[in-house]
Design a protein around this motif. Sequence first.
Motif, PDB file in Angstrom:
ATOM      1  N   THR A 101      -4.178   4.248  -7.139  1.00 45.65           N
ATOM      2  CA  THR A 101      -3.572   4.909  -6.519  1.00 45.65           C
ATOM      3  C   THR A 101      -3.286   4.940  -5.150  1.00 45.65           C
ATOM      4  O   THR A 101      -4.843   4.202  -5.485  1.00 45.65           O
ATOM      5  N   PRO A 102      -3.154   5.729  -4.485  1.00 46.05           N
ATOM      6  CA  PRO A 102      -3.464   5.946  -3.290  1.00 46.05           C
ATOM      7  C   PRO A 102      -4.796   5.551  -2.800  1.00 46.05           C
ATOM      8  O   PRO A 102      -5.793   5.557  -1.573  1.00 46.05           O
ATOM      9  N   TYR A 131       4.274   1.748  -4.547  1.00 43.25           N
ATOM     10  CA  TYR A 131       3.540   3.284  -6.079  1.00 43.25           C
ATOM     11  C   TYR A 131       5.475   3.046  -6.368  1.00 43.25           C
ATOM     12  O   TYR A 131       5.492   3.469  -7.143  1.00 43.25           O
ATOM     13  N   SER A 176       0.792  -1.336  -0.217  1.00 42.08           N
ATOM     14  CA  SER A 176      -0.089  -0.095   0.062  1.00 42.08           C
ATOM     15  C   SER A 176       1.002   1.496   0.221  1.00 42.08           C
ATOM     16  O   SER A 176       0.206   2.518   0.088  1.00 42.08           O
ATOM     17  N   ALA A 177       2.311   1.067  -0.081  1.00 44.13           N
ATOM     18  CA  ALA A 177       3.010   1.914   0.179  1.00 44.13           C
ATOM     19  C   ALA A 177       4.547   1.878  -1.238  1.00 44.13           C
ATOM     20  O   ALA A 177       4.281   3.194  -1.962  1.00 44.13           O
ATOM     21  N   THR A 202       0.284   7.853   3.333  1.00 44.35           N
ATOM     22  CA  THR A 202       1.033   8.965   3.114  1.00 44.35           C
ATOM     23  C   THR A 202       2.370   8.987   3.331  1.00 44.35           C
ATOM     24  O   THR A 202       3.048   8.946   2.734  1.00 44.35           O
ATOM     25  N   VAL A 246       4.022   5.879   1.534  1.00 44.84           N
ATOM     26  CA  VAL A 246       4.524   6.099   0.391  1.00 44.84           C
ATOM     27  C   VAL A 246       5.699   6.799  -0.271  1.00 44.84           C
ATOM     28  O   VAL A 246       6.760   7.130  -0.760  1.00 44.84           O
TER      29      VAL A 246
END
Length: 308
Positions: A98-99, A89, A85-86, A295, A298
């Motif tokens: 995307t997130p 990307y 989840s990070a 956040t 990422v």
Amino acid sequence: MAAFSAITAQAQDFPKRPITMIVPFAAGGTSDVIARVVAEQMAATLGQTIIMENVVGAGGSTALARAARAEPDGYTIAIGNAGTSAATYAIYPRLSFTPDSFAPIGMVAKTFGVVALRKDFPAATLQDFIAYAKANPGKINLGHAGVGSSNYLICKSFVHAAGIEVTLVGYRGAAPALTDAIGGQIDGVCDSAASVSQAIDDRLVRGLVVGSTVRLGSLPDLPTSAEAGLPEFEAQGWNGLFAPKGTPPEIIAKLNAAARAAVESDAVKKRFADLSTVAPDANEHRPDVLQQLVTRDVAKYATMLKEK
């Protein structure tokens, strides 16, 4: 007004049928074990079965792509971690999602990374291992659950902190990597304590170090990175639940409440203790806390993985 009333009614009736939880790796790995433990208790709270669907490939991004395409009605959710989840990307820049494609439900577990070796590897301590690796650059093989997985990030963090050159071998999940380490096909694995602790206890592999600030209750003889002389190695991760973007907030709230009840239950606490996994603190269950973690990570891995 009619649309709003329909959504409200949908949320009030939720769930009316089984829910699918997508797991981004093969059965038996860390995410799978945690997902099944939590899902069983969530199902009891929600009064519906939760069907586990293991979707492997591309470091978990195949599973997340499927979750992102699902109807935003709460009946398809996914478990993710810092890898899927990070970091994904930074590793796969042309993903179909995307997130922002996901609505966070909440964090369900905090995990700890371990490096374990085949039982006959010729190094007794972390310092012995580092010396051996520096004398044999590129010859040591460490397995992980696929590029982009949390186990891959454990490997990258470990190798970076130790200043060594090894060969990282990706698998379609943590379980097959551990199987090969047990069989001696590879030299070791980077894994979560949740999935490797039993193999260490059974002396099928040998624990080298845990990237934690304190020793783990289930692996009391395994030294922390600081104790082993490598305090720069940190491997404390998380697992969280996500729904497709657009899932009604009322349904997110129901799923969050069920997840919180699950991780606060005695059954899950006991199982987590056996797995060297920790439930979130009382103030860490909220969806916005999980969003902050995504956040943060990422940005973190976008920087770290530029070195690959």
